[in-house]
Motif scaffolding. Structure first.
Motif, PDB file in Angstrom:
ATOM      1  N   PHE A   2       0.811  -1.214   0.000  1.00 53.16           N
ATOM      2  CA  PHE A   2       0.000   0.000   0.000  1.00 53.16           C
ATOM      3  C   PHE A   2       0.849   1.270   0.000  1.00 53.16           C
ATOM      4  O   PHE A   2       0.308   2.368  -0.120  1.00 53.16           O
ATOM      5  CB  PHE A   2      -0.993  -0.013   1.161  1.00 53.16           C
ATOM      6  CG  PHE A   2      -2.024  -1.090   0.987  1.00 53.16           C
ATOM      7  CD1 PHE A   2      -3.037  -0.960   0.056  1.00 53.16           C
ATOM      8  CD2 PHE A   2      -1.967  -2.250   1.738  1.00 53.16           C
ATOM      9  CE1 PHE A   2      -3.988  -1.954  -0.123  1.00 53.16           C
ATOM     10  CE2 PHE A   2      -2.905  -3.250   1.568  1.00 53.16           C
ATOM     11  CZ  PHE A   2      -3.922  -3.102   0.632  1.00 53.16           C
ATOM     12  N   ASP A   3       2.159   1.127   0.104  1.00 50.38           N
ATOM     13  CA  ASP A   3       3.064   2.259  -0.039  1.00 50.38           C
ATOM     14  C   ASP A   3       3.502   2.449  -1.493  1.00 50.38           C
ATOM     15  O   ASP A   3       4.063   3.481  -1.843  1.00 50.38           O
ATOM     16  CB  ASP A   3       4.316   2.072   0.828  1.00 50.38           C
ATOM     17  CG  ASP A   3       3.990   2.066   2.309  1.00 50.38           C
ATOM     18  OD1 ASP A   3       2.988   2.703   2.699  1.00 50.38           O
ATOM     19  OD2 ASP A   3       4.736   1.423   3.068  1.00 50.38           O
ATOM     20  N   ARG A  35      -1.185   3.238  -4.861  1.00 50.86           N
ATOM     21  CA  ARG A  35      -1.820   4.436  -4.299  1.00 50.86           C
ATOM     22  C   ARG A  35      -2.614   5.192  -5.355  1.00 50.86           C
ATOM     23  O   ARG A  35      -3.719   5.669  -5.091  1.00 50.86           O
ATOM     24  CB  ARG A  35      -0.766   5.331  -3.650  1.00 50.86           C
ATOM     25  CG  ARG A  35      -0.242   4.682  -2.371  1.00 50.86           C
ATOM     26  CD  ARG A  35       0.827   5.426  -1.619  1.00 50.86           C
ATOM     27  NE  ARG A  35       0.975   6.824  -1.897  1.00 50.86           N
ATOM     28  CZ  ARG A  35       2.167   7.422  -2.047  1.00 50.86           C
ATOM     29  NH1 ARG A  35       3.280   6.720  -1.969  1.00 50.86           N
ATOM     30  NH2 ARG A  35       2.238   8.709  -2.269  1.00 50.86           N
ATOM     31  N   ARG A  90      -5.828   3.210  -6.024  1.00 46.12           N
ATOM     32  CA  ARG A  90      -6.808   3.412  -4.947  1.00 46.12           C
ATOM     33  C   ARG A  90      -7.394   4.814  -4.970  1.00 46.12           C
ATOM     34  O   ARG A  90      -8.554   5.015  -4.623  1.00 46.12           O
ATOM     35  CB  ARG A  90      -6.179   3.086  -3.595  1.00 46.12           C
ATOM     36  CG  ARG A  90      -5.879   1.580  -3.466  1.00 46.12           C
ATOM     37  CD  ARG A  90      -5.303   1.199  -2.141  1.00 46.12           C
ATOM     38  NE  ARG A  90      -6.278   1.449  -1.093  1.00 46.12           N
ATOM     39  CZ  ARG A  90      -5.955   1.897   0.121  1.00 46.12           C
ATOM     40  NH1 ARG A  90      -4.705   2.149   0.419  1.00 46.12           N
ATOM     41  NH2 ARG A  90      -6.881   2.079   1.024  1.00 46.12           N
ATOM     42  N   LYS A  91      -6.614   5.792  -5.391  1.00 46.68           N
ATOM     43  CA  LYS A  91      -7.126   7.164  -5.456  1.00 46.68           C
ATOM     44  C   LYS A  91      -8.212   7.291  -6.521  1.00 46.68           C
ATOM     45  O   LYS A  91      -9.248   7.906  -6.286  1.00 46.68           O
ATOM     46  CB  LYS A  91      -5.999   8.143  -5.761  1.00 46.68           C
ATOM     47  CG  LYS A  91      -6.484   9.576  -5.902  1.00 46.68           C
ATOM     48  CD  LYS A  91      -5.352  10.539  -6.187  1.00 46.68           C
ATOM     49  CE  LYS A  91      -5.912  11.951  -6.299  1.00 46.68           C
ATOM     50  NZ  LYS A  91      -4.847  12.922  -6.569  1.00 46.68           N
TER      51      LYS A  91
END
Length: 88
Positions: free
Chosen positions: A19-20, A25, A28-29
Protein backbone atom coordinates in the motif's frame (compact mmCIF):
# COMPACT_ATOMS: atom_id res chain seq x y z
CA UNK A 1 4.22 -43.17 -11.78
CA UNK A 2 5.44 -39.58 -11.90
CA UNK A 3 3.40 -36.77 -10.51
CA UNK A 4 1.73 -34.67 -13.25
CA UNK A 5 3.22 -31.25 -13.90
CA UNK A 6 1.05 -28.58 -12.30
CA UNK A 7 0.34 -25.32 -14.06
CA UNK A 8 0.18 -22.22 -11.95
CA UNK A 9 1.10 -21.64 -8.35
CA UNK A 10 -0.70 -22.32 -5.08
CA UNK A 11 0.46 -19.02 -3.59
CA UNK A 12 2.58 -15.99 -4.36
CA UNK A 13 4.42 -13.45 -2.19
CA UNK A 14 2.93 -10.03 -1.55
CA UNK A 15 5.10 -7.32 -0.07
CA UNK A 16 3.90 -5.99 3.26
CA UNK A 17 4.40 -2.47 1.96
CA UNK A 18 2.14 -2.95 -1.07
CA UNK A 19 0.00 0.00 0.00
CA UNK A 20 3.06 2.26 -0.04
CA UNK A 21 3.60 1.49 -3.74
CA UNK A 22 2.94 4.65 -5.79
CA UNK A 23 1.04 2.75 -8.50
CA UNK A 24 -1.20 1.06 -5.93
CA UNK A 25 -1.82 4.44 -4.30
CA UNK A 26 -2.82 5.92 -7.66
CA UNK A 27 -5.13 2.97 -8.33
CA UNK A 28 -6.81 3.41 -4.95
CA UNK A 29 -7.13 7.16 -5.46
CA UNK A 30 -8.90 6.89 -8.81
CA UNK A 31 -10.73 3.55 -8.48
CA UNK A 32 -11.02 3.22 -4.70
CA UNK A 33 -10.90 -0.15 -2.96
CA UNK A 34 -12.75 -1.82 -5.81
CA UNK A 35 -9.87 -0.99 -8.15
CA UNK A 36 -7.46 -2.72 -5.80
CA UNK A 37 -9.82 -5.70 -5.53
CA UNK A 38 -9.85 -6.07 -9.31
CA UNK A 39 -6.05 -5.70 -9.49
CA UNK A 40 -5.49 -8.30 -6.76
CA UNK A 41 -8.05 -10.68 -8.28
CA UNK A 42 -6.22 -10.44 -11.59
CA UNK A 43 -2.91 -11.16 -9.84
CA UNK A 44 -4.44 -14.26 -8.26
CA UNK A 45 -5.77 -15.38 -11.65
CA UNK A 46 -2.36 -14.81 -13.25
CA UNK A 47 -0.54 -16.93 -10.70
CA UNK A 48 -3.28 -19.54 -10.39
CA UNK A 49 -3.75 -20.31 -14.08
CA UNK A 50 -0.37 -20.15 -15.80
CA UNK A 51 1.96 -18.85 -13.12
CA UNK A 52 3.21 -15.74 -14.85
CA UNK A 53 0.76 -14.40 -17.46
CA UNK A 54 -2.95 -14.12 -18.25
CA UNK A 55 -4.68 -14.01 -21.61
CA UNK A 56 -7.29 -11.28 -21.21
CA UNK A 57 -10.28 -11.71 -23.51
CA UNK A 58 -13.85 -10.49 -23.64
CA UNK A 59 -14.85 -13.71 -21.87
CA UNK A 60 -12.36 -13.03 -19.07
CA UNK A 61 -13.66 -9.47 -18.67
CA UNK A 62 -17.21 -10.83 -18.54
CA UNK A 63 -16.24 -13.48 -15.97
CA UNK A 64 -14.44 -10.96 -13.76
CA UNK A 65 -17.41 -8.59 -13.96
CA UNK A 66 -19.73 -11.41 -12.91
CA UNK A 67 -17.47 -12.47 -10.03
CA UNK A 68 -17.24 -8.92 -8.71
CA UNK A 69 -20.85 -7.98 -9.52
CA UNK A 70 -19.85 -4.94 -11.60
CA UNK A 71 -20.07 -4.01 -15.26
CA UNK A 72 -17.65 -5.09 -17.94
CA UNK A 73 -16.96 -1.41 -18.67
CA UNK A 74 -15.85 -0.82 -15.07
CA UNK A 75 -13.53 -3.83 -15.20
CA UNK A 76 -12.05 -2.77 -18.54
CA UNK A 77 -11.53 0.77 -17.24
CA UNK A 78 -9.60 -0.52 -14.21
CA UNK A 79 -7.48 -2.86 -16.33
CA UNK A 80 -6.68 -0.02 -18.73
CA UNK A 81 -5.70 2.19 -15.80
CA UNK A 82 -3.48 -0.52 -14.31
CA UNK A 83 -1.71 -0.85 -17.66
CA UNK A 84 -1.38 2.92 -17.98
CA UNK A 85 0.37 3.22 -14.61
CA UNK A 86 2.53 0.10 -15.22
CA UNK A 87 1.07 -2.13 -12.53
CA UNK A 88 1.40 -5.16 -14.81
Amino acid sequence: MARPIKKGLDNFPVDTDIFDNIQVRKLRKYHKSFGFLVYFTILCDIYKKEGYFLQVSDDYIYDLAERTERTEEEIQSIIDFCLQINLF
